[in-house]
Motif scaffolding. Structure first.
Motif, short mmCIF file in Angstrom:
data_model
loop_
_atom_site.label_atom_id
_atom_site.label_comp_id
_atom_site.label_asym_id
_atom_site.label_seq_id
_atom_site.Cartn_x
_atom_site.Cartn_y
_atom_site.Cartn_z
N GLY A 6 8.95 5.16 -6.72
CA GLY A 6 7.91 4.03 -7.15
C GLY A 6 8.24 2.89 -7.56
O GLY A 6 9.35 2.23 -7.06
N CYS A 7 7.12 2.12 -8.22
CA CYS A 7 7.52 0.78 -8.68
C CYS A 7 8.49 0.44 -9.72
O CYS A 7 9.12 -0.36 -9.97
N ALA A 8 8.62 1.77 -10.46
CA ALA A 8 9.67 1.77 -11.48
C ALA A 8 11.14 1.68 -10.98
O ALA A 8 12.01 1.01 -11.33
N PRO A 11 -3.87 6.49 -12.22
CA PRO A 11 -4.06 7.88 -12.45
C PRO A 11 -3.10 8.83 -11.75
O PRO A 11 -2.86 10.04 -11.93
N LYS A 12 -2.80 8.26 -10.68
CA LYS A 12 -1.79 9.00 -9.70
C LYS A 12 -0.60 9.48 -10.47
O LYS A 12 0.04 10.47 -10.61
N ALA A 13 -0.18 8.32 -11.55
CA ALA A 13 0.97 8.64 -12.33
C ALA A 13 0.77 9.89 -13.00
O ALA A 13 1.61 10.70 -13.33
N CYS A 32 5.30 -2.64 -3.44
CA CYS A 32 5.00 -1.28 -3.92
C CYS A 32 5.26 -0.19 -3.16
O CYS A 32 6.57 -0.29 -2.71
N CYS A 33 4.52 0.89 -2.88
CA CYS A 33 5.33 1.99 -2.24
C CYS A 33 5.09 1.94 -0.60
O CYS A 33 6.20 2.34 -0.03
N SER A 34 4.45 1.18 -0.22
CA SER A 34 4.78 0.80 1.24
C SER A 34 6.14 0.21 1.49
O SER A 34 7.15 0.54 2.50
N GLN A 43 -4.54 2.13 -2.12
CA GLN A 43 -4.03 2.53 -3.38
C GLN A 43 -3.36 1.49 -4.12
O GLN A 43 -2.25 0.84 -3.33
N CYS A 44 -3.31 1.08 -5.32
CA CYS A 44 -2.72 -0.07 -5.94
C CYS A 44 -2.73 -1.46 -5.52
O CYS A 44 -2.18 -2.41 -5.65
N ILE A 45 -3.66 -1.63 -4.64
CA ILE A 45 -3.98 -2.92 -3.83
C ILE A 45 -5.14 -3.86 -4.96
O ILE A 45 -6.29 -3.40 -4.77
N SER A 58 9.22 6.69 -2.64
CA SER A 58 8.08 6.23 -2.95
C SER A 58 7.45 7.12 -4.03
O SER A 58 8.05 8.30 -4.51
N CYS A 59 5.99 6.95 -4.28
CA CYS A 59 5.42 7.96 -5.44
C CYS A 59 5.36 9.45 -4.83
O CYS A 59 5.34 10.34 -5.58
N VAL A 60 4.80 9.46 -3.62
CA VAL A 60 4.84 10.76 -3.13
C VAL A 60 6.19 11.37 -2.99
O VAL A 60 6.32 12.79 -2.92
N GLY A 97 6.96 5.65 -11.39
CA GLY A 97 5.65 5.33 -11.64
C GLY A 97 5.66 3.63 -11.54
O GLY A 97 6.45 3.28 -10.75
N CYS A 98 5.02 3.12 -12.43
CA CYS A 98 4.30 1.69 -12.08
C CYS A 98 4.88 0.53 -12.91
O CYS A 98 5.91 0.63 -13.79
N THR A 99 4.15 -0.40 -12.77
CA THR A 99 4.50 -1.54 -13.51
C THR A 99 3.09 -1.88 -14.05
O THR A 99 1.97 -1.61 -13.19
N GLY A 119 0.68 -1.17 -0.01
CA GLY A 119 0.02 -0.02 -0.07
C GLY A 119 0.76 1.14 -0.12
O GLY A 119 1.80 1.30 -0.82
N HIS A 120 0.56 2.17 0.76
CA HIS A 120 1.17 3.57 0.84
C HIS A 120 1.57 4.21 2.18
O HIS A 120 2.69 4.87 1.96
N ILE A 121 0.93 4.36 2.82
CA ILE A 121 0.97 5.20 4.01
C ILE A 121 1.66 4.45 5.07
O ILE A 121 1.20 3.50 5.56
O1 BF8 Z 1 2.11 5.16 -5.95
S1 BF8 Z 1 4.09 3.29 -8.49
S2 BF8 Z 1 1.98 0.89 -9.01
S3 BF8 Z 1 2.45 1.49 -5.96
S4 BF8 Z 1 0.92 4.40 -8.58
FE1 BF8 Z 1 0.87 2.23 -7.55
FE2 BF8 Z 1 2.63 3.11 -9.62
FE3 BF8 Z 1 3.52 1.30 -7.86
FE4 BF8 Z 1 2.74 3.44 -5.49
NI1 BF8 Z 1 2.94 4.79 -7.42
#
Ligand code: BF8
Ligand code: SF4
Length: 637
Positions: free
Chosen positions: A473-475, A558-560, A292-294, A330-332, A521-523, A443-445, A258-260
């Motif tokens: 982030g996940c990247a 969408p966060k990305a 992920c971001c946690s 988020q992202c779960i 993380s993404c934040v 960002g993500c995968t 998760g994230h927080i």
């Molecule tokens: O906030 S990088 S898949 S976990 S949206 Fe989600 Fe993307 Fe991973 Fe983190 Ni960001």
């Protein structure tokens, strides 16, 4: 599809084979079966009222307006703003949770201790608070109130925007009338303007998206990072491990997803306290792993190993050795519960507004953080005995990586080269071309894209061309899995970049710095913005003038897009490797992606940065390199 085409990660491939043998569906299988809707993927489907859904036919044949008369440009721009609002709301809610937690800590109602008093003081000063004669709790309370004002005030603009925005950027946003008043007001306004019969001017809707990007950047990213650093400490360089091999058969394995970090940090604390209970259950101890971001938050501050990133979040369960996966928001993927129901793994949700049917719910609030974290860890311990040994199969590969590169850490590392003027060596290297520019890989995968392949390929191409890479982030996890967060990765770098990272690394007692610096993380894309602000201020230019860019090759959330909008608003080019679902409107595509010379109104012209959509990572790198060279030229470099 062959598992080799789904993920670059051999551990993930191994788990995908296991899933198929056991008849378990994963996100990758679902992605293969899911056809793409031509209307949705081009952004031309409107569901904003019960007259619809209305869909605009491509190529001018068929309906060219919705029942209300909305044309394709309005529909696409409106959908885009809704997307950005979803992203910004996620980050604003994250920041608000942390701000509220700080207030409770200051008032002695929540069991956390403020870890970075210096950062708290500097934030307080930046917010214009008097710090003298105040104790830490008083100061924390006042800072928390300033943060919460950014969700309440009715006049002026957000405190965090004034605290963290670069002056030249703020000047531009003010001139354009884009400054957000407070996050909740702007989110509500965006909902109100995208409703049926609301804003029908596509250009105006896109400007609304920029304001929402500013909400995301300041009342989401910056506020979250700042307050998390205050509460949990500002990250310093750490060495850690990556990939599914971090799951250990002899341990109670508990993954945090998760994230927080309010939840994640407490779980780690209680895992440490309950080791004896795990031993009583027959394990050697408790192993917390991140997803992920946690995972990023714990990696950055505690060096907690990372099991995997977004698209493969079901895989830790498939090892058969994961006792519990605790999640916040988020992202779960709800799919984790479906996979977990085939194993002994317990999925534990924690937030009242983010539950999954079939999962266990342990309510987590800051006041009862200890009780909740204890219960979560005890549940994991109790599940250890429920394992089915026949189902255990843990991929063995593990890679080593460095993380923890906050701006503070980067500056400290640079001080080892130049104690008086730490940014000078970096700026000089950029000026003389030894470093061509900098790119944030973010960002993500996305299960529709071969996992990690875009992130890794793009970075290899950039560093080969002596571009300094930072990652979040996940990247960043993708890079970690494939050795690009380790000095070994320098073998892919161009000579001059390799030399500089080796010199800085050796001045700090390391063989070298890694070719990509993991900033969080993404934040924590806020950290990227802080670094850009520091560089721009050092040079006396605007952020838009810097030879830098952002790239999100495997976008999914969408966060990305909202983070990307925040960077575009600052004049930074942003690449996405997945269709941002706006191609149905030539107008919207042009505003977002055209060079300023080629269209009357563009984000390039208004802000100095634009959106780049290119699926091929090597071609994307080429486009990014050309834009960087163009910005260098404009600077006279
Ligand atoms: O906030 S990088 S898949 S976990 S949206 Fe989600 Fe993307 Fe991973 Fe983190 Ni960001
Ligand atoms: Fe159709 Fe207009 Fe309603 Fe959208 S808002 S569904 S275009 S009638």
């Amino acid at each position: 599809r062959d598992v080799k085409d789904l993920s670059m990660d051999t551990g993930v491939q191994q788990m995908l084979v296991k899933a198929r043998n056991e008849g378990i569906d994963t996100a990758f299988d679902r992605a293969s079966k899911m056809t793409r809707c031509g209307f949705g993927s081009t952004g031309v489907c409107c569901k904003h009222c019960l007259e619809g859904p209305c869909r605009i036919a491509p190529g001018g044949k068929g309906p060219q307006a919705g029942i209300c008369g909305s044309n394709v440009d309005t529909i696409v721009a409106r959908n885009f703003l809704v997307n950005i609002t979803e992203g910004a709301a996620s980050h604003a809610e994250h920041a608000r949770e942390v701000a509220h937690a700080i207030l409770e800590v200051a008032e002695g109602k929540a069991p956390y201790t403020i870890q970075d008093e210096e950062k708290l003081k500097s934030i307080a000063e930046g917010l214009g608070l008097v710090t003298e004669g105040k104790n830490i709790n008083q100061l924390a309370r006042e800072v928390a109130h300033k943060a919460l004002e950014d969700f309440q005030k009715q006049h002026g603009t957000m405190n965090w925007l004034k605290l963290r925005g670069q002056a030249k950027s703020i000047e531009n946003w003010e001139k354009l009338g884009l400054l957000p008043v407070n996050a909740h007001l702007e989110i509500a306004k965006a909902m109100a303007r995208t409703v049926m019969g609301g804003d029908a001017d596509p250009a105006n809707l896109l400007l609304g998206a920029v304001t929402m990007g500013l909400v995301d950047g300041f009342a989401g990213l910056h506020m979250s990072t700042d307050l998390q650093d205050v509460l949990f400490g500002t990250p310093r360089a750490v060495k850690a491990k990556y990939r599914l091999g971090v799951i250990r058969e002899e341990m109670v394995n508990l993954s945090v997803h998760g994230h927080i970090p309010l939840l994640a940090e407490k779980v780690v604390e209680w895992a440490g306290k309950l080791t004896d209970k795990a031993k009583e259950a027959g394990a050697q101890g408790i192993n917390v792993v991140g997803v992920c971001c946690s995972g990023n938050e714990l990696l950055m501050r505690k060096g907690v190993p990372v099991a995997t990133n977004y698209a493969s979040q079901e895989m830790p369960i498939l090892t058969g050795a994961l006792e519990a996966m605790v999640v916040d928001i988020q992202c779960i993927m709800p799919g984790i519960q479906t996979v977990a129901s085939c194993y002994h793994t317990e999925i534990i949700t924690t937030l009242p507004y983010a539950k999954i049917a079939g999962a266990t719910h342990v309510e987590f609030t800051t006041e009862r953080a200890d009780e909740a974290a204890r219960e979560i860890v005890m549940r994991a311990i109790n599940n250890f005995k429920k394992r089915d040994p026949k189902k255990i199969n843990i991929p063995q590969e593990v890679t080593e990586a460095y993380a923890g590169f906050s701006v503070e850490q980067i500056v400290e590392a640079l001080k080892a080269v130049n104690a008086v003027d730490p940014l000078k060596p970096l700026v000089e290297a950029i000026a003389n071309g030894e470093i061509l520019g900098a790119v944030a890989l973010v960002g993500c995968t996305n299960p529709r894209v071969k996992q990690d392949s875009g992130n890794v390929a793009l970075v290899k191409e950039l560093i080969k061309n002596n571009v300094l890479v930072v990652a979040t982030g996940c990247a960043a996890h993708s890079l970690g899995k494939f050795g690009l967060l380790s000095p070994d990765g320098l073998k892919y770098a161009g000579d001059s970049l390799r030399n500089i990272l080796t010199v800085i690394g050796q001045a700090n007692g390391l063989p070298a710095l890694p070719p990509a610096l993991h900033m969080g993380s993404c934040v924590d894309n806020s950290r990227v913005a802080d670094l850009l602000t520091a560089l721009a201020n050092y040079l006396g230019v605007a952020i838009k003038d810097l030879p830098v860019a952002g790239s999100c090759p495997e976008t999914h959330h969408p966060k990305a897009l909202s983070i990307g909008t925040f960077f575009i608003a600052n004049g930074v080019d942003v690449h996405v490797g997945v269709d941002p679902q706006v191609s149905g409107s030539a107008l919207v595509v042009n505003v977002l992606t055209s060079d300023k010379e080629n269209f009357p109104v563009t984000t390039d012209g208004l802000f100095g940065g634009k959106l780049i959509y290119e699926e091929d990572p090597v071609k994307a790198a080429e486009i990014i390199l050309n834009r960087i060279k163009m910005k260098r030229q404009a600077l006279g470099l």
